[in-house]
Scaffold this motif. Sequence first.
Motif, PDB file in Angstrom:
ATOM      1  N   MET A  65       1.017  -1.202  -0.113  1.00 26.20           N
ATOM      2  CA  MET A  65      -0.095   0.006   0.116  1.00 26.20           C
ATOM      3  C   MET A  65       0.933   1.101   0.091  1.00 26.20           C
ATOM      4  N   HIS A  66       2.068   1.111   0.603  1.00 28.17           N
ATOM      5  CA  HIS A  66       2.966   2.391   0.760  1.00 28.17           C
ATOM      6  C   HIS A  66       3.425   2.729  -0.710  1.00 28.17           C
ATOM      7  N   GLU A  67       3.860   1.463  -1.393  1.00 31.21           N
ATOM      8  CA  GLU A  67       4.535   1.915  -2.552  1.00 31.21           C
ATOM      9  C   GLU A  67       3.400   2.027  -3.805  1.00 31.21           C
ATOM     10  N   GLY A 111       0.945   4.062  -3.003  1.00 32.58           N
ATOM     11  CA  GLY A 111       0.845   5.615  -2.788  1.00 32.58           C
ATOM     12  C   GLY A 111       1.765   6.257  -3.584  1.00 32.58           C
ATOM     13  N   HIS A 112       2.993   5.627  -3.492  1.00 34.80           N
ATOM     14  CA  HIS A 112       4.039   6.650  -4.510  1.00 34.80           C
ATOM     15  C   HIS A 112       3.473   6.181  -5.952  1.00 34.80           C
ATOM     16  N   GLY A 113       3.196   5.240  -6.110  1.00 30.26           N
ATOM     17  CA  GLY A 113       2.773   4.831  -7.610  1.00 30.26           C
ATOM     18  C   GLY A 113       1.633   5.466  -8.312  1.00 30.26           C
ATOM     19  N   HIS A 128       5.972  13.423  -1.925  1.00 31.32           N
ATOM     20  CA  HIS A 128       5.881  11.844  -2.352  1.00 31.32           C
ATOM     21  C   HIS A 128       5.381  11.043  -1.112  1.00 31.32           C
ATOM     22  N   GLU A 129       6.278  11.039  -0.127  1.00 27.22           N
ATOM     23  CA  GLU A 129       6.150  10.204   1.110  1.00 27.22           C
ATOM     24  C   GLU A 129       4.779  10.519   1.677  1.00 27.22           C
ATOM     25  N   SER A 130       4.093  11.887   1.683  1.00 25.31           N
ATOM     26  CA  SER A 130       2.870  11.788   2.039  1.00 25.31           C
ATOM     27  C   SER A 130       1.876  10.961   1.555  1.00 25.31           C
ATOM     28  N   GLN A 131       2.026  10.842   0.191  1.00 26.88           N
ATOM     29  CA  GLN A 131       1.002  10.061  -0.578  1.00 26.88           C
ATOM     30  C   GLN A 131       1.150   8.386  -0.318  1.00 26.88           C
ATOM     31  N   SER A 132       2.680   7.819  -0.050  1.00 30.06           N
ATOM     32  CA  SER A 132       2.609   6.650   0.346  1.00 30.06           C
ATOM     33  C   SER A 132       2.329   6.356   1.762  1.00 30.06           C
ATOM     34  N   ARG A 133       2.391   7.420   2.780  1.00 27.82           N
ATOM     35  CA  ARG A 133       2.114   7.088   4.104  1.00 27.82           C
ATOM     36  C   ARG A 133       0.568   7.121   4.167  1.00 27.82           C
TER      37      ARG A 133
HETATM   38 ZN    ZN Z   1       8.257   5.898   0.661  1.00 27.80          ZN
END
Ligand code: ZN
Length: 514
Positions: free
Chosen positions: A278-280, A282-284, A308-313
């Motif tokens: 799910m984390h990746e 979010g990046h994708g 970018h990290e806000s989206q994955s988290r």
């Molecule tokens: Zn990340």
Amino acid sequence: MTTAATATLPQAYDDLIQHVQQANLLGSSGSLLGWDQETLMPSKGLAHRARQLAQLARLTHQMGTDPRIAGWLETCEGSDAVTTDPHSEPAVNIRELREAYDKATKLPESLVVEISETTSQAKHEWAEARKANDFKRFEPWLEKVVALNLRKAECYGWAADGEPWDALADSFESGMTAAQVAGVFVPLRERLVGLLDEVRAAAEAGKGPSNAFNELKLPIDQQKAFVTFVAKAIGFDFDRGRLDTSTHPFCGGTHCNDVRLTTRFHEDNVNDALGSTMHECGHGIYEQGLLEQHIGTPMGQSVGLSIHESQSRMWENQVGRSRAFWSWCFPKLRDFFGDAVAGLDEEQVYGGANIVAPGLIRVEADEATYNMHIMIRFELERALLKGDLAVADLPAAWNSRYKEYLGVEVPSDTKGCLQDIHWAMGAMGYFPTYTMGNLYAAQFFEQAREELGDLDAMFARGEFAPLRGWLNENIHAHGKRYKSAELCEKITGKPLSADPLMRHLEGKLRPLYA
Ligand code: ZN
């Protein structure tokens, strides 16, 4: 139409854009080779692959420092058609290309070579020192890394009211400063220490979620099918991307229509596979949400590492560790794993996905304690660069902070200040982007909830498109139009604050540990 929109862009603008798009074709080819190296390449291909990547990096760097760029930029910067509206496509592209060009050309080649040679040796010394629990061995190399980073910071420069850390962090998150980070981290730390004390006391009193979910052994092929199903359900587009396996999960790829995610599997940790996926994703989903017509230019690139990290988290934590998500996902768990999960109920799975346990190792940390690991690194690297902390005193400073903020005794430098490779690689100013990502995720998510209504009810029905669409529209489609702090103000009407993340953590963990 405004005058700015009708004014003609100079030929230099077209020439420059064409040039950076061509550089992007080369650079993105390198990304694909990098992805292949982590996923499919046979081990003996390594030496040739290293030469291929080095050659591509050389060519891309040559294109990025082409002396014609200076002239094109100057012409564009003098053109009203470019500069009148600072958030217009040409203005954003020129602003960002100027920053990138200055970054690429401000470091003398001798310093670039020295950094590369020193960090390559420092990485080796770090690995040996870590193995032998011998900080003294790494100490002179870390001193060299700090000194080289200071020289690098001097080349880049920083604002009069700033500090060297700012110049380094800017490469990871444009515009991020130590003062800005500390302004959010200090209140975060104060509230988080309190919450973690509560959680620790509750856990010692035998309260808190069951760990049964994390003790299951589940076949890896079934785990793969399960996480692929979830990735599709939350909206990662498999016609424009792939999901494969690698040791360290990452999101790579070449274009918004070719996004490569990886995840990892352990028989006894489906929670890790799901969280990583799910984390990746979010990046994708961010990469897939960039606009195709802008690819290869700053308007078609993500803001920076924190956003970018806000989206994955957000997909990993705000969505994937929520009760609503599990009320949709729990029956699916039964569909995919059958009898193996028959003994678990929804509460055990939701609780198991949210266990908090202060520990020594950053990469094993849970959603709440993770931020403490980051804050400690930020405070220490800032002090090292300011000259407030000598490298020789790093282990003692590290250990006392772990005791104070996380309540844990550090038994060895291997499990303490030698655990991460980042500083040995020369990366200073990088760590805070992880926690900044958590903070932005929480603040954006509160805003999405306000604008979209009952997100929990949607998640419980397996409806993730409204959130995804909101992120597409408010964040992804803008590329680099706004800097991160500006984007946050624009979307939420407020500067970044520790409150939304603390509301999220307290709101979830207090009932789980009651
Ligand atoms: Zn990340």
